[in-house]
Design a protein around this motif. Structure first.
Motif, short mmCIF file in Angstrom:
data_model
loop_
_atom_site.label_atom_id
_atom_site.label_comp_id
_atom_site.label_asym_id
_atom_site.label_seq_id
_atom_site.Cartn_x
_atom_site.Cartn_y
_atom_site.Cartn_z
N LEU A 1 -6.32 23.84 -8.59
CA LEU A 1 -5.73 22.54 -8.26
C LEU A 1 -4.46 22.30 -9.06
CD1 LEU A 1 -8.96 20.37 -8.36
CD2 LEU A 1 -7.76 21.14 -6.33
N SER A 2 -3.57 21.54 -8.48
CA SER A 2 -2.38 21.16 -9.24
C SER A 2 -2.78 20.08 -10.25
CB SER A 2 -1.30 20.62 -8.30
OG SER A 2 -1.69 19.39 -7.76
N LYS A 3 -1.93 19.80 -11.19
CA LYS A 3 -2.24 18.81 -12.23
C LYS A 3 -2.52 17.42 -11.65
CE LYS A 3 -0.76 19.09 -16.97
NZ LYS A 3 0.33 19.09 -17.91
N PRO A 4 -1.70 16.90 -10.72
CA PRO A 4 -2.01 15.58 -10.15
C PRO A 4 -3.31 15.56 -9.35
CG PRO A 4 0.28 16.17 -9.71
CD PRO A 4 -0.38 17.38 -10.30
N GLU A 5 -3.62 16.64 -8.64
CA GLU A 5 -4.87 16.70 -7.89
C GLU A 5 -6.07 16.70 -8.83
OE1 GLU A 5 -4.14 20.31 -5.77
OE2 GLU A 5 -3.47 19.27 -3.96
N ARG A 6 -5.95 17.43 -9.93
CA ARG A 6 -7.01 17.49 -10.93
C ARG A 6 -7.24 16.11 -11.54
NH1 ARG A 6 -7.43 18.21 -16.31
NH2 ARG A 6 -9.26 19.30 -17.06
N VAL B 1 -13.82 -6.05 -22.19
CA VAL B 1 -13.33 -5.36 -21.00
C VAL B 1 -13.96 -3.97 -20.93
CG1 VAL B 1 -11.11 -6.56 -20.99
CG2 VAL B 1 -11.30 -4.40 -22.17
N THR B 2 -13.81 -3.33 -19.80
CA THR B 2 -14.23 -1.94 -19.62
C THR B 2 -12.97 -1.09 -19.55
OG1 THR B 2 -16.14 -2.68 -18.35
CG2 THR B 2 -15.54 -0.37 -18.16
N PHE B 3 -12.87 -0.08 -20.39
CA PHE B 3 -11.66 0.74 -20.46
C PHE B 3 -11.71 1.85 -19.42
CE2 PHE B 3 -8.92 4.06 -22.37
CZ PHE B 3 -7.76 3.31 -22.46
N ASP B 4 -10.65 1.96 -18.64
CA ASP B 4 -10.51 3.00 -17.61
C ASP B 4 -9.28 3.84 -17.95
OD1 ASP B 4 -10.26 4.55 -15.36
OD2 ASP B 4 -9.76 2.89 -14.02
N ARG B 5 -9.50 5.05 -18.40
CA ARG B 5 -8.39 5.89 -18.82
C ARG B 5 -7.64 6.51 -17.66
NH1 ARG B 5 -10.28 11.35 -19.20
NH2 ARG B 5 -12.52 11.43 -18.88
N GLY B 6 -8.11 6.29 -16.45
CA GLY B 6 -7.38 6.70 -15.26
C GLY B 6 -7.22 8.19 -15.04
N GLY B 7 -8.16 8.98 -15.54
CA GLY B 7 -8.08 10.42 -15.35
C GLY B 7 -7.28 11.15 -16.41
N TYR B 8 -6.68 10.41 -17.32
CA TYR B 8 -5.93 11.03 -18.41
C TYR B 8 -6.87 11.33 -19.56
CZ TYR B 8 -2.06 8.88 -15.90
OH TYR B 8 -1.17 8.50 -14.92
N LEU B 9 -6.52 12.30 -20.39
CA LEU B 9 -7.31 12.58 -21.58
C LEU B 9 -7.19 11.42 -22.55
CD1 LEU B 9 -6.36 16.30 -22.33
CD2 LEU B 9 -8.46 15.44 -21.28
N LEU C 1 -6.56 13.21 -10.20
CA LEU C 1 -7.17 12.34 -9.19
C LEU C 1 -8.68 12.57 -9.09
CD1 LEU C 1 -4.79 12.07 -6.13
CD2 LEU C 1 -5.69 10.25 -7.54
N ARG C 2 -9.10 13.84 -9.13
CA ARG C 2 -10.53 14.13 -9.09
C ARG C 2 -11.25 13.51 -10.28
NH1 ARG C 2 -12.32 20.16 -7.27
NH2 ARG C 2 -11.80 19.90 -5.09
N ILE C 3 -10.67 13.66 -11.46
CA ILE C 3 -11.27 13.08 -12.67
C ILE C 3 -11.29 11.56 -12.55
CG2 ILE C 3 -10.99 12.78 -15.15
CD1 ILE C 3 -9.68 15.62 -15.14
N ARG C 4 -10.20 10.99 -12.04
CA ARG C 4 -10.09 9.54 -11.88
C ARG C 4 -11.18 8.99 -10.96
NH1 ARG C 4 -6.24 7.01 -8.25
NH2 ARG C 4 -6.59 4.80 -8.49
#
Length: 117
Positions: A3-8, A90-98, A10-13
């Motif tokens: 997978l490309s970096k953005p696709e990866r 609040v609930t923290f959402d890292r958005g798929g980033y490390l 998105l999957r994690i997100r």
């Protein structure tokens, strides 16, 4: 097939978003990181509404300092806005980033300003 970096990302997100959700009482702190800027939002997922937002583009932040220092300032700004609006937890959402670098700095800045997650 790799997978490309953005696709990866998105999957994690999507994997994160399966378990994390925001409500009016406990909104989701969502983070988006571009190459130049960093953005944070408090989101109520039940009603599909953005409650508050802060970014590195705001005048209060300025452009001086490293990206990590600017991320800390954005975290403090979103926390100040949230506390003023009556949100403490609040609930923290890292958005798929490390959870590392600018994302970690934003989270620590928000915690330092009094937000709990």
């Amino acid at each position: 097939m790799s997978l490309s970096k953005p696709e990866r990302r998105l999957r994690i997100r999507f994997r994160i978003r399966k378990t994390i959700s925001g409500t009016v009482a406990n909104p989701r702190l969502s983070v988006f990181r571009s190459n130049k800027e960093i953005y944070a939002q408090l989101i109520d997922d039940v009603n599909g509404v953005t409650l508050l937002a802060a970014s590195s583009r705001e005048k209060e932040i300025g452009t001086k300092g490293t990206n990590v220092e600017i991320a800390v300032a954005v975290g403090k700004l979103i926390a100040e806005k949230a506390l003023k609006a009556g949100f403490e937890v609040v609930t923290f959402d890292r958005g798929g980033y490390l959870y590392h670098g600018r994302i970690k700095s934003l989270a620590e800045g928000a915690r330092a300003a009094g937000l709990k997650f």
